[in-house]
Every structure is written in structure tokens, then in C-alpha cells.
Design an enzyme around this catalytic site. Structure first.
Site, mmCIF file in Angstrom:
data_model
loop_
_atom_site.group_PDB
_atom_site.id
_atom_site.type_symbol
_atom_site.label_atom_id
_atom_site.label_comp_id
_atom_site.label_asym_id
_atom_site.label_seq_id
_atom_site.Cartn_x
_atom_site.Cartn_y
_atom_site.Cartn_z
ATOM 1 N N HIS A 175 3.420 2.721 12.712
ATOM 2 C CA HIS A 175 2.548 3.882 12.927
ATOM 3 C C HIS A 175 3.154 4.947 13.833
ATOM 4 C CE1 HIS A 175 -1.313 1.296 12.014
ATOM 5 N NE2 HIS A 175 -0.435 1.321 11.006
ATOM 6 N N ASP A 195 6.125 0.706 6.829
ATOM 7 C CA ASP A 195 4.682 0.520 6.635
ATOM 8 C C ASP A 195 4.132 1.617 5.742
ATOM 9 O OD1 ASP A 195 2.103 -0.430 6.918
ATOM 10 O OD2 ASP A 195 1.781 0.509 8.876
ATOM 11 N N GLU A 205 -4.929 1.889 2.410
ATOM 12 C CA GLU A 205 -5.051 0.720 3.280
ATOM 13 C C GLU A 205 -5.190 1.135 4.736
ATOM 14 O OE1 GLU A 205 -3.700 -2.379 6.084
ATOM 15 O OE2 GLU A 205 -2.750 -0.448 5.682
ATOM 16 N N GLU A 206 -4.490 2.183 5.140
ATOM 17 C CA GLU A 206 -4.396 2.525 6.553
ATOM 18 C C GLU A 206 -5.709 2.968 7.175
ATOM 19 O OE1 GLU A 206 -2.166 1.722 8.389
ATOM 20 O OE2 GLU A 206 -0.217 1.800 7.427
ATOM 21 N N HIS A 231 0.831 -1.208 0.000
ATOM 22 C CA HIS A 231 0.000 0.000 0.000
ATOM 23 C C HIS A 231 0.860 1.252 0.000
ATOM 24 C CE1 HIS A 231 0.265 0.870 4.410
ATOM 25 N NE2 HIS A 231 0.209 -0.438 4.577
ATOM 26 N N ASP A 283 3.298 -6.370 3.419
ATOM 27 C CA ASP A 283 2.836 -5.299 4.316
ATOM 28 C C ASP A 283 3.165 -5.665 5.758
ATOM 29 O OD1 ASP A 283 1.684 -3.052 5.393
ATOM 30 O OD2 ASP A 283 -0.378 -3.789 5.209
#
Length: 467
Positions: free
Chosen positions: A423, A291, A325-326, A279, A353
Site C-alpha cells: 500500500h 499487491d 478487493e482493496e 485482484h 494475494d
């Protein structure tokens, strides 16, 4: 003499086109480790573009950059697939403190959760109630929660070797925490960061309000693991302490973005599709190198490595760089929707991912027959220390493609350090190891090569050895 040389050239060429699978994999790994592009692409994506939250300028710059790089590879097709995505903005940096008595405060590290509403303009201050799960929250009820900030403090389970299992065991408090707290009159939510390490970095991530009316929504933030421990300790000493936080986030109208798609058209079965992807969007605190910048550039390099290794795919191989995606999965859903409308026959889909760390293997969502076929290839990966072949999940973006016949897979790198960065503001390019990233790209390319060569029909071990 000339005739002998001609015969030798013919024999040599013939051998080149009848390499064993082991020799082809060796070529792929050599190409990736000596002539890889993934690290350079990620350097640009992370350091020249930066964070790529869906709907942001960074996300749109990433779409343009990756499309341009795929076009430079000389693929048969490169195009953008429009998709509407949410646009949430964080605003000015968040601020928070614990107050033990008027004027006596201790600053703590927080960040707004993605999708949260802002606090009132002057911030929010209230007493805190600590819980570890929704059952404890329900037991407190309205009498124990109303007018307070709910502090969810369930840590990731440290004794689970599979760290994604540990993540899955506590992420519901982040995603659903506000919805549950609103039921009992809470005015705000603070969630322990999804992190196995003790540090001062808050980790963001998506949350939801479901169908809660806008005027009933409460602000939600993550607190660092060190500060979660501090808050918990202070509450044990004095339950009357107050927590203050201020955040300035806002949900705007949806905007148009794109999935980025490139294709090598199959030479024998062009209507059978194999896709590999990651992503393109990321959270906004770091630059999204693990990520999922790593998955994006590894997937791009799969197609380049196939070409560089002299492999002409039988089936059509696509790289799909999914958007959103997030905080919505709009890109994955849109790709599957269009594929279904066009009646495209996808036989295999692989997603990266889980970070750019050392690859360990794959997890597969497929039939028992297809998994038996995969297990027959295990011996080919042993020289590269790839040993993990298990049935399980695949990837969020490829999940919407699921049918009874397709094989879905996820690259599984070593995950022990992944949630240190996930994140958070330290998900940055300096945390990427070039060799590990390139090993992952080669590992993905090797599996794509095998599925392209053999399709999804089970084959015997004796057939593999002969090839």
C-alpha cells in the site's frame, strides 16, 4: 525398420501420456522458468497502465488489457462480469507538519486513508493525543480526546515470524480508528503506517465510518514509521504541540467495473470448477506490482502453463481477476453471488494475494480429510523448496465461495519484505524479481494440476506413489 520406428513412436507417445506427477511438475516449472509470461504481463500492467484503484481509468484499462491477453491464449471462454464498485479519489498530494510553537514547524510524511473525507479547505490543526489501542482511547474519554487529533501508534509486532499475523495485530486501528475516535469528539485521526521497516513512506489502506453520518466524519491519514517515532518523541517532551494536515480526497458515486474471467472447459467433469485468481485493483500510490499485480499475472499464467505443458484438464479451470478487493471486496462477492445463482459446483479455489516473492507453500481452509490429501502431495513440492502446507486462511476474494465441501487456498510467498511495499509508493515493478514471480506461477499451476487430476476426495500415499 519402419515398423520398429513406428513401435518406438507409439511407446514414446504412451509414456508421454502416462507421466508421473513428479514429471508433470518438472515440466510445469521448466515451462514457467524458461518460457514464462507473468513477468512480461506485469511489466505492461505496472509500467504502461500503472495504479488501478477501483473506479479509476487505470482499473478500466487493466480490465481491457487482461481480457485481451486471455483471449490471445486461446481459452475456451473469456468474459467480463459486471460489478458496481466504489470510486474514491485522493486529489492533490497531502501535506502535514508538527508545530512546536508558532512559526516553528517540522514537515512529516502522510497520506490519506482510502475512504477518508477531506480536511477543511485550509487544513486542520489541533493538539495530538497518542494511544496504542482502543482501550487507552476509552480510558481518556471525551475529556481527554474532544477537539484533538488521535494518533494511533501501535507498531506491527516485530518478533512474529508470520508478518501477516503482525499486520492483523494492528490493522484495526487503521480500519476502525476513526469510528472509535469520533465517539469521544476527536477532530481527526493519524495512524502509524502498517510497516515493519523504519522509513519515510506512508502506507495507505482502507478505513470505515460504519454508519456515522457524513457531517460527523473526520479525516484520517497514515503517517510514515519514521515520522510516527518523531511525533511520539516530541509528544513525550511537550504534549501541547500541534499537528497540521491537509488532504483533498473525495468519495464519489459508485461506478460499473468488471471481473475478468477466462476458462478452460473440463474434458470429463465440465461442471466441476477450479478457480485461480488475484485482484486486479490496487492502491494509487505505487503501481501495485506486489499487491496484487503479481497475483493477477501468476493466475493468468496458470492457464497458459497448463496448455503449454500439454495438460488437458478434466475439470473446468477458471482464472478470475477480481475487481475492488482493496476497498470493498465487491468483485469477490459478485463472483460468489453469480456462482450461487447458477448453482455452480466449485471444488477448489486458489488466490495469490501476498506478493510476488519466493513461494514457500500454501495455507488451506478446508476439511481435515481434504487437508490430509494435500499433505500427501508435499513430497512432490520438496525439490522446489516448497515446504509450507498449513491450515489457515486462503484469500479475501475466494472467501465468499466458502462451503463445507470446497477447498480454499492461498499462495504463501516469503513475507518478510512484503509490508515494506504494501500500500505504499514503492510497490513498483522494480521491486519484483522475475525468477521469484515465475516460481510462484509454477507452484500455483502444480497445485491446480493435482486438484484437477484427483478431485477433492482423499487419496492414499500408496496411490500417489503409483501415479
Amino acid at each position: 525398420m519402419k515398423r520398429i520406428l513406428l513401435i518406438l513412436i507409439v511407446i514414446s507417445t504412451s509414456i508421454g501420456y502416462s507421466q508421473t506427477d513428479a514429471e508433470v511438475l518438472r515440466t510445469i516449472y521448466t515451462q514457467s522458468l524458461t518460457n514464462g509470461k507473468s513477468y512480461d504481463w506485469l511489466n505492461h500492467l505496472s509500467n504502461q497502465i500503472g495504479s488501478r484503484l477501483s473506479g479509476s481509468l487505470g482499473a478500466e484499462r487493466a480490465v481491457a488489457y487482461t481480457k485481451e491477453e486471455l483471449e490471445a491464449l486461446g481459452l475456451d471462454k473469456v468474459w467480463l462480469q459486471p460489478v458496481m464498485v466504489p470510486k474514491w479519489v485522493r486529489g492533490a498530494k497531502e501535506f502535514a507538519f508538527i508545530e512546536t510553537e508558532p512559526g516553528k514547524t517540522t514537515n512529516v510524511n502522510i497520506c490519506a486513508l482510502g475512504g477518508s473525507v477531506a480536511t477543511p479547505a485550509l487544513g486542520l490543526k489541533a493538539q495530538v493525543v497518542e494511544v496504542h489501542n482502543f482501550q487507552e482511547l476509552e480510558a481518556l474519554g471525551t475529556a481527554g480526546v474532544q477537539g484533538k487529533i488521535v494518533f494511533y501508534n501501535r507498531p506491527m509486532q516485530a518478533d512474529l515470524i508470520q508478518t501477516f499475523d503482525a499486520y492483523g495485530g494492528c490493522v484495526n486501528q487503521r480500519y476502525q480508528g476513526a469510528v472509535e475516535a469520533i465517539k469521544y469528539g476527536a477532530v481527526g485521526v493519524i495512524v502509524r503506517s502498517m510497516n515493519l521497516r523504519m522509513d519515510d513512506l506512508p502506507h495507505t489502506g482502507s478505513m470505515t465510518y460504519n454508519n456515522v453520518p457524513v457531517d460527523k466524519r473526520i479525516p484520517s491519514a497514515a503517517i510514515s514509521t519514521n515520522d510516527a517515532e518523531l511525533l511520539s518523541t516530541m509528544l513525550k517532551l511537550d504534549k501541547s504541540i500541534q499537528f497540521y494536515f491537509k488532504q483533498n480526497c473525495k468519495q464519489l458515486k459508485d461506478v460499473q467495473s468488471h471481473n475478468v474471467i477466462g476458462e478452460i472447459t473440463g474434458s470429463e467433469f465440465p461442471d466441476e470448477y477450479i478457480i485461480v485468481g488475484g485482484h486486479l485493483d490496487s492502491w494509487d500510490l505505487g503501481d501495485g506490482s506486489h499487491d496484487d499485480g503479481a497475483g493477477v499475472v501468476q493466475s493468468m499464467d496458470v492457464l497458459r502453463l497448463l496448455k503449454a505443458s500439454g495438460i488437458k484438464p478434466k475439470r473446468s479451470i477458471r482464472v478470475v481477476l477480481f475487481m475492488n478487493e482493496e476497498n470493498g471486496l465487491r468483485g469477490g462477492n459478485k463472483y460468489a453471488e453469480v456462482a450461487k445463482q447458477k448453482n455452480e459446483n466449485h471444488i477448489f479455489a486458489l488466490e495469490s494475494d501476498a506478493g510476488g516473492f519466493t513461494p514457500r507453500g500454501f495455507s488451506f481452509d478446508c476439511s481435515d480429510a481434504a487437508f490430509s490429501q494435500v499433505l500427501s502431495w508435499q513430497q512432490l513440492f520438496k525439490p522446489y523448496l516448497i515446504h509450507y502446507f498449513e491450515k489457515g486462511g486462503s484469500g479475501a476474494d475466494v472467501g465468499p465461495l466458502k462451503t463445507e465441501s470446497i477447498v480454499l487456498a492461498g499462495l504463501r510467498p516469503d513475507s518478510q519484505r512484503y509490508f515494506d511495499h504494501h500500500h505504499a509508493s514503492n510497490d513498483t515493478f522494480d521491486a519484483i524479481n522475475k525468477r521469484e514471480l515465475e516460481l510462484g506461477a509454477a507452484t500455483m499451476t502444480s497445485l491446480v494440476y493435482l486438484f484437477d487430476k484427483y478431485g477433492v476426495n482423499p487419496i492414499s500415499n500408496s496411490s500417489l506413489i503409483k501415479n
